[in-house]
Scaffold this active site. Structure first.
Site, PDB file in Angstrom:
ATOM      1  N   ARG A  64      13.290  65.008  41.430  1.00 51.97           N
ATOM      2  CA  ARG A  64      13.515  66.380  40.945  1.00 51.97           C
ATOM      3  C   ARG A  64      12.529  66.742  39.843  1.00 51.97           C
ATOM      4  O   ARG A  64      11.997  67.862  39.819  1.00 51.97           O
ATOM      5  CB  ARG A  64      14.956  66.524  40.460  1.00 51.97           C
ATOM      6  N   ARG A  87      28.234  75.026  40.448  1.00 52.82           N
ATOM      7  CA  ARG A  87      28.602  75.407  39.078  1.00 52.82           C
ATOM      8  C   ARG A  87      27.369  75.804  38.284  1.00 52.82           C
ATOM      9  O   ARG A  87      27.346  76.854  37.619  1.00 52.82           O
ATOM     10  CB  ARG A  87      29.322  74.242  38.372  1.00 52.82           C
ATOM     11  N   ARG A  88      26.327  74.980  38.338  1.00 53.98           N
ATOM     12  CA  ARG A  88      25.111  75.292  37.583  1.00 53.98           C
ATOM     13  C   ARG A  88      24.447  76.564  38.112  1.00 53.98           C
ATOM     14  O   ARG A  88      23.901  77.346  37.325  1.00 53.98           O
ATOM     15  CB  ARG A  88      24.133  74.115  37.652  1.00 53.98           C
ATOM     16  N   ARG A 103      18.017  68.361  46.273  1.00 52.91           N
ATOM     17  CA  ARG A 103      18.641  67.048  46.295  1.00 52.91           C
ATOM     18  C   ARG A 103      17.593  66.039  45.873  1.00 52.91           C
ATOM     19  O   ARG A 103      16.430  66.355  45.692  1.00 52.91           O
ATOM     20  CB  ARG A 103      19.144  66.703  47.702  1.00 52.91           C
ATOM     21  N   LYS A 149      32.246  61.417  37.698  1.00 54.24           N
ATOM     22  CA  LYS A 149      32.328  62.728  38.354  1.00 54.24           C
ATOM     23  C   LYS A 149      32.215  62.607  39.870  1.00 54.24           C
ATOM     24  O   LYS A 149      32.501  63.571  40.576  1.00 54.24           O
ATOM     25  CB  LYS A 149      31.271  63.679  37.803  1.00 54.24           C
ATOM     26  N   ASP A 150      31.811  61.439  40.398  1.00 55.63           N
ATOM     27  CA  ASP A 150      31.764  61.214  41.843  1.00 55.63           C
ATOM     28  C   ASP A 150      33.132  60.852  42.418  1.00 55.63           C
ATOM     29  O   ASP A 150      33.339  60.958  43.634  1.00 55.63           O
ATOM     30  CB  ASP A 150      30.784  60.091  42.197  1.00 55.63           C
ATOM     31  N   CYS A 203      33.629  69.995  45.431  1.00 59.13           N
ATOM     32  CA  CYS A 203      32.275  70.033  44.877  1.00 59.13           C
ATOM     33  C   CYS A 203      31.590  71.363  45.109  1.00 59.13           C
ATOM     34  O   CYS A 203      30.562  71.651  44.497  1.00 59.13           O
ATOM     35  CB  CYS A 203      31.434  68.897  45.454  1.00 59.13           C
TER      36      CYS A 203
END
Length: 315
Positions: free
Chosen positions: A150, A126-127, A144, A78-79, A237
């Site tokens: 996190r 998106r989230r 981040r 996904k990067d 993104c």
């Protein structure tokens, strides 16, 4: 011959590269050396959109390939930009890990159990849109940092965070998960959970051939369809776009959704393509998966996706 694998230096990147290295040694008998490379995305605490998108994780690894510092690199798929650079080739996509998003909340709570106005962390537009669509009352905080950073914020200044299940699995942190979001109602980032093993396009055939032994066709079909949606929409993104593909017998099912940034509006569509089996021709099936994604993206555009989110693929 010793194969040198370039990777980012985060705990997650090293863990997933270690899996690739072990699989490559098992498949070829070759010795493997892991080369750690620092990227701008690892050192900056600014949002991805501010420092140039997910490509900031990729460029330094590709530079190391071009400079001869390594023979191959491992990316989180996904990067990777959806347009493949001609100097490089994705020689393998190993079997994909769980592509779903996971909720990690204090008190073993589900999303429904979180109190009114709960603070929930994520760095993904998106989230954010998906969370706001289900729970408009939530205070969604942009965060981040690596997975452990996190997770430490839960019970500190956050009630919960949303992370990729794949990363938690690879780091052995599934104990932190209090809920998983179903793909058919919560499509994730195209390619989430998949790895891309990349080498130079003109690399010696022996190296590319060795890497190709790790390729998992169903994972590549699914990721190809998802990434075709993103490519056709020209969604970066910062765009709240999700896509998820899976196999139902020999049918490739693809769902994709585009959200308004506040989650208030959504377009969510599904399409299917038959004939995906191990007996099919590899290139033809990849082309079919790509065509499925492009077609579904066109349907999203026709349904007004560009009115919801910042997209470029409206021509």
């Amino acid at each position: 011959m010793t194969l040198r694998i370039g990777t980012r230096g985060s705990a997650l990147a090293l863990a997933q590269t270690g899996h690739v290295a072990d699989a490559l040694t098992a498949a070829t008998g070759e010795d493997v050396e892991i080369v750690t490379i620092t990227t701008q995305g690892d050192t900056s605490r600014e949002s991805l959109a501010t420092i140039g998108g997910t490509g900031v994780f990729v460029n330094a690894l590709r530079d190391a390939l071009l400079d001869g510092a390594c023979d191959l690199v491992v990316h989180s798929l996904k990067d990777l930009p959806t347009a493949q650079a001609e100097e490089f080739t994705i020689a393998a996509m190993p079997m994909r890990e769980d592509p779903r998003d996971a909720l990690c909340a204090s008190g073993d709570r589900s999303l429904d159990d979180l109190p009114q106005g709960a603070r929930i962390g994520t760095g993904s537009p998106r989230r954010i849109a998906q969370l706001k669509r289900i729970r408009p009352d939530l205070d969604v905080v942009d965060i981040r940092g690596n997975i452990d950073t996190r997770l430490r914020r839960i019970d500190d200044d956050l009630d919960a965070v949303v992370l990729a299940a794949a990363g938690l699995t690879r780091l052995g942190r599934l104990d932190a998960v209090t809920g998983l979001f179903d793909l058919d109602t919560w499509p994730t980032a195209p390619g989430q959970g998949a790895l891309a093993v990349e080498c130079l396009a003109d690399e010696e055939s022996s190296i590319a051939g060795s890497i190709a032994l790790l390729d998992h066709a169903p994972s590549r079909w699914q990721a190809t369809a998802e990434r075709a949606v993103l490519r056709r929409l020209e969604a970066g993104c910062s765009a709240p776009v999700g896509a998820a593909a899976w196999l139902d017998d020999e049918v490739l099912v693809l769902q994709a959704a585009v959200y308004s940034l506040d989650g208030a509006r959504m377009i969510h569509l599904e399409s299917r393509s038959e004939g995906f089996s191990g007996e099919g021709h590899g290139r033809e099936l990849l082309q079919a998966a790509d065509a499925l994604g492009v077609s579904l993206a066109d349907e999203l555009i026709e349904a007004g996706a560009a009115d919801l989110a910042p997209l470029g693929g409206t021509a």
